[in-house]
Design an enzyme around this catalytic site. Structure first.
Site, mmCIF file in Angstrom:
data_model
loop_
_atom_site.group_PDB
_atom_site.id
_atom_site.type_symbol
_atom_site.label_atom_id
_atom_site.label_comp_id
_atom_site.label_asym_id
_atom_site.label_seq_id
_atom_site.Cartn_x
_atom_site.Cartn_y
_atom_site.Cartn_z
ATOM 1 N N ASN A 22 1.391 -2.209 15.848
ATOM 2 C CA ASN A 22 0.243 -1.624 15.151
ATOM 3 C C ASN A 22 -0.990 -2.484 15.429
ATOM 4 O OD1 ASN A 22 -1.718 -1.293 12.940
ATOM 5 N ND2 ASN A 22 -0.185 0.058 12.034
ATOM 6 N N GLY A 24 -4.038 -2.372 14.338
ATOM 7 C CA GLY A 24 -4.784 -2.783 13.157
ATOM 8 C C GLY A 24 -4.144 -3.989 12.479
ATOM 9 N N ASP A 81 6.083 -5.730 7.220
ATOM 10 C CA ASP A 81 6.319 -4.342 6.814
ATOM 11 C C ASP A 81 5.476 -4.105 5.582
ATOM 12 O OD1 ASP A 81 7.700 -1.898 7.539
ATOM 13 O OD2 ASP A 81 8.613 -2.029 5.568
#
Length: 208
Positions: A22, A24, A81
Site C-alpha cells: 500500500n 499510502g 494491518d
C-alpha cells in the site's frame, strides 16, 4: 551496550523491510524512520507477493505479513494491518476494510456500502468510528515487537479532501472539523492511528 542500542545497531546494519504494498501506508512508515540512518526497502521494491490475510484480528494479519517477508531478508521486517471500525456495524469493516473496496481498491464503492449498511445518508452522517493500526516488527533473531494505535472519530458524507488515502476522506478525528483527507501529512500525523502505533514502536526501540 544496552538492549535498545543493540536493536538499533541491528536495524542500521541489516536495514528494515516494510512488508506492505500500500503506497499510502509506505509513505507514512518510511517518513517515521527518516533520519534514523536505516536503509529501508518495501515489499514493492523487492517484488514480494502479497500473502493472503487469513487471520481474524489486526495483530494476526500484521504478524502473518511480517512472517511471510521475514524469510526473504537478512534485516528486520515491519508489517502493518489497519482499518476502519464503525461502532454501529459491530466494528466492521475492520480487518476487511481494504476488501470492502474490492480488488481495484475502489473506495467510492466502499463509502457507498458503508452508507447502505448504516441505513442511508442521514444515519451514516456522524456515525462513531475509529481507525485502528497494529504494527509487528520481526528482528533477524526472531524477536517480535507489537505496537498498536487507535484514533476515535466520526464519519462524514460526502467524502471531503484529496489528501491521504483509503477511508481518510470520510473520517473526522475527535477534536477536529476536517477529515484526514483534508489534512497535510504532518497534520494527520498529529492524530492518526498509524502515527500513534509508530510512536509506540519507536519508543520501544529507543528511537524516540
Amino acid at each position: 551496550m544496552t538492549e535498545k542500542k543493540l536493536v538499533q545497531a541491528v536495524l542500521r546494519e541489516g536495514g528494515l523491510l516494510l512488508a506492505s504494498h500500500n503506497k499510502g501506508k509506505l509513505r507514512e512508515l518510511e517518513a517515521a524512520f527518516r533520519g534514523d540512518d536505516i536503509d529501508i526497502l518495501s515489499a514493492i521494491d523487492k517484488a514480494l507477493p502479497e500473502p493472503e490475510e487469513t487471520e481474524n484480528t489486526f495483530s494476526g494479519n500484521a504478524r502473518l505479513k511480517a512472517l511471510a517477508a521475514a524469510g526473504l531478508t537478512l534485516g528486520a521486517v515491519l508489517a502493518d494491518d489497519s482499518g476502519l471500525a464503525i461502532d454501529a456495524l459491530g466494528g466492521a469493516p475492520g480487518i476487511y476494510s481494504a476488501r470492502w473496496a474490492g480488488p481495484d481498491r475502489d473506495y467510492d464503492m466502499a463509502f457507498s456500502r458503508i452508507m447502505k449498511e448504516l441505513g442511508g445518508d442521514e444515519a451514516a452522517m456522524g456515525a462513531r468510528a475509529a481507525f485502528v493500526c497494529v504494527l509487528v516488527l520481526i528482528l533477524p533473531g526472531g524477536e517480535e515487537l507489537v505496537a498498536e494505535g487507535r484514533v476515535e472519530g466520526r464519519l462524514t458524507f460526502p467524502p471531503r479532501g484529496v489528501a491521504g488515502f483509503g477511508y481518510d476522506p470520510i473520517f473526522i478525528p475527535d477534536g477536529e472539523e476536517r477529515t484526514f483527507g483534508e489534512m497535510t501529512p504532518a497534520e494527520k500525523a498529529g492524530y492518526s492511528h498509524r502515527a500513534k502505533a509508530l510512536a509506540a514502536l519507536r519508543a520501544e526501540l529507543g528511537l524516540s
